[in-house]
Scaffold this active site. Structure first.
Site, short mmCIF file in Angstrom:
data_model
loop_
_atom_site.label_atom_id
_atom_site.label_comp_id
_atom_site.label_asym_id
_atom_site.label_seq_id
_atom_site.Cartn_x
_atom_site.Cartn_y
_atom_site.Cartn_z
N ASN A 8 8.51 1.47 -2.54
CA ASN A 8 8.19 2.89 -2.75
C ASN A 8 9.33 3.69 -2.15
O ASN A 8 9.43 3.82 -0.93
CB ASN A 8 6.85 3.22 -2.07
CG ASN A 8 6.55 4.70 -2.08
OD1 ASN A 8 7.20 5.48 -2.78
ND2 ASN A 8 5.54 5.10 -1.31
N TRP A 9 10.19 4.21 -3.03
CA TRP A 9 11.37 4.92 -2.53
C TRP A 9 11.09 6.36 -2.07
O TRP A 9 11.95 7.02 -1.54
CB TRP A 9 12.48 4.89 -3.61
CG TRP A 9 13.36 3.69 -3.46
CD1 TRP A 9 12.99 2.44 -3.07
CD2 TRP A 9 14.78 3.61 -3.66
NE1 TRP A 9 14.07 1.60 -3.03
CE2 TRP A 9 15.19 2.29 -3.39
CE3 TRP A 9 15.76 4.54 -4.07
CZ2 TRP A 9 16.52 1.88 -3.49
CZ3 TRP A 9 17.08 4.12 -4.18
CH2 TRP A 9 17.45 2.81 -3.89
N LYS A 10 9.86 6.81 -2.32
CA LYS A 10 9.50 8.18 -1.90
C LYS A 10 10.56 9.17 -2.39
O LYS A 10 11.12 8.97 -3.46
CB LYS A 10 9.28 8.23 -0.39
CG LYS A 10 8.33 7.12 0.08
CD LYS A 10 7.82 7.29 1.47
CE LYS A 10 6.86 6.15 1.80
NZ LYS A 10 6.18 6.29 3.05
N HIS A 91 -1.22 8.07 -3.17
CA HIS A 91 -0.58 7.74 -1.88
C HIS A 91 -1.03 8.76 -0.83
O HIS A 91 -1.21 9.94 -1.15
CB HIS A 91 0.94 7.76 -2.06
CG HIS A 91 1.66 7.22 -0.86
ND1 HIS A 91 1.86 7.96 0.28
CD2 HIS A 91 2.19 5.99 -0.61
CE1 HIS A 91 2.49 7.21 1.18
NE2 HIS A 91 2.70 6.01 0.66
N GLU A 93 0.51 10.31 1.35
CA GLU A 93 1.38 11.50 1.48
C GLU A 93 1.01 12.54 0.43
O GLU A 93 1.11 13.74 0.67
CB GLU A 93 2.86 11.07 1.40
CG GLU A 93 3.29 10.40 2.69
CD GLU A 93 4.41 9.38 2.56
OE1 GLU A 93 5.07 9.35 1.51
OE2 GLU A 93 4.59 8.61 3.52
N GLU A 161 -3.41 1.07 2.71
CA GLU A 161 -2.35 1.60 3.56
C GLU A 161 -2.95 2.48 4.67
O GLU A 161 -3.25 3.66 4.43
CB GLU A 161 -1.38 2.46 2.73
CG GLU A 161 -0.70 1.71 1.61
CD GLU A 161 0.63 2.38 1.25
OE1 GLU A 161 1.66 1.71 1.39
OE2 GLU A 161 0.64 3.56 0.88
N GLY A 167 5.33 4.31 8.02
CA GLY A 167 6.57 4.84 8.59
C GLY A 167 6.59 4.91 10.11
O GLY A 167 7.45 5.54 10.70
N SER A 206 4.52 0.01 7.18
CA SER A 206 5.45 -0.66 8.11
C SER A 206 5.58 -2.16 7.89
O SER A 206 5.84 -2.91 8.83
CB SER A 206 5.07 -0.37 9.58
OG SER A 206 5.20 1.02 9.85
N GLY A 227 7.72 0.90 1.97
CA GLY A 227 8.49 2.14 1.97
C GLY A 227 9.89 1.90 2.52
O GLY A 227 10.80 1.45 1.82
N GLY A 228 10.07 2.21 3.81
CA GLY A 228 11.40 2.16 4.44
C GLY A 228 12.18 0.88 4.17
O GLY A 228 13.38 0.93 3.87
P1 PGA Z 1 6.49 2.27 5.05
O1 PGA Z 1 5.78 3.05 3.84
O2 PGA Z 1 6.70 0.85 4.60
O3 PGA Z 1 7.78 3.02 5.28
O4 PGA Z 1 5.57 2.35 6.21
C1 PGA Z 1 4.81 2.41 3.04
C2 PGA Z 1 4.28 3.40 2.04
O5 PGA Z 1 4.19 4.59 2.35
O6 PGA Z 1 3.93 3.01 0.90
#
Ligand code: PGA
Length: 248
Positions: A8-10, A91, A93, A161, A167, A206, A227-228
């Site tokens: 997930n590149w956000k 998601h 966010e 999640e 994050g 994470s 994500g990251g």
């Molecule tokens: P993260 O993000 O791996 O950076 O914690 C995961 C996500 O938001 O899907």
């Protein structure tokens, strides 16, 4: 079940990052026992698919309507048109910063299914909800209200999640992941029968090269939403390697 690892590149990525996407897509040949894809900013999807045919790309949200007067929004059909075959829906966010409700997520998941996109529907509790013992009730309520009755295991994956793990570098204990994924599985089975037993349940929050082997070995963890650690091939590779390793 083959593991499914989705990046997930956000809100990250412009044209100069296309070589990174190519490098990540190249890994899928090495780890061919694992399904893999990246959900990109919508502006990059078409260029990414042009340079890397055969790899799975997705969007990170879609509107519930196919077309219309919705300035700034992107429909599931538009994602398909750009070359995507999947989309992240609900998601945390988006639930937090864009006030998306379970009803919104449900409508978007229906639109994704109608267009032919695989929908990764996200659920997860906040830290406050976990602290008062409400993690499971929160997640099961989100699941019930967000996942359409028409969902099936080829068209939908669930991503668990925990909001507080995204994050932050913090993850739930092995036992807590096991308990939550078992509760999600039982709920899906009760609702969708044998097909609910096959619906992939991803863990997200994470996940990285250090913890992926542990997380992916937990019963009912069918993959990860990353994500990251999906932003470079170096960080993504150990996760794919862990997913691709034969079960112990
Ligand atoms: P993260 O993000 O791996 O950076 O914690 C995961 C996500 O938001 O899907």
């Amino acid at each position: 079940m083959r593991k499914l690892i989705v990046g997930n590149w956000k809100m990250n990525g412009i044209a100069k990052d296309l070589p990174k996407i190519k490098a990540i897509a190249g890994l899928s040949q090495t780890y061919s026992g694992t399904d893999c894809g990246i959900c990109l900013p919508a502006t990059l999807i078409s260029r990414a698919t042009q340079q890397t045919a055969g790899f799975s790309f997705g969007g990170q949200d879609c509107h519930h309507s196919a077309t219309g007067a919705y300035t700034g929004c992107i429909s599931a059909d538009m994602l398909i048109d750009a070359g995507a075959n999947m989309v992240i829906i609900g998601h945390s966010e988006r639930r937090i910063y864009n006030n998306e409700t379970d009803a919104d997520v449900h409508a978007k998941a229906l639109a994704a299914g109608k267009a032919g996109l695989h929908a990764i529907i996200c659920v997860g509790e906040t830290e406050a909800q976990r602290d008062i013992g409400n993690a499971e009730a929160t997640v099961l309520a989100q699941l019930l209200q967000s996942v359409p009755q028409t969902a099936n295991s080829t068209g939908v994956s669930i991503a668990y999640e925990p909001v507080w793990a995204i994050g932050t570098g913090r993850i739930p204990s092995e036992q807590d992941v096991k308990t939550m994924h078992a509760a999600i599985r039982a709920n899906l089975f009760a609702r969708f029968g044998n097909d609910g037993a096959k619906m992939p349940i991803l863990y997200g929050g994470s996940m990285n090269g250090d913890n992926a082997s542990m997380l992916l070995a937990i019963e009912n963890v069918d993959g990860g939403l990353i994500g990251g650690a999906s932003l470079s091939a170096d960080k993504f590779e150990p996760i794919l390697a862990a997913a691709n390793a034969p079960p112990q």
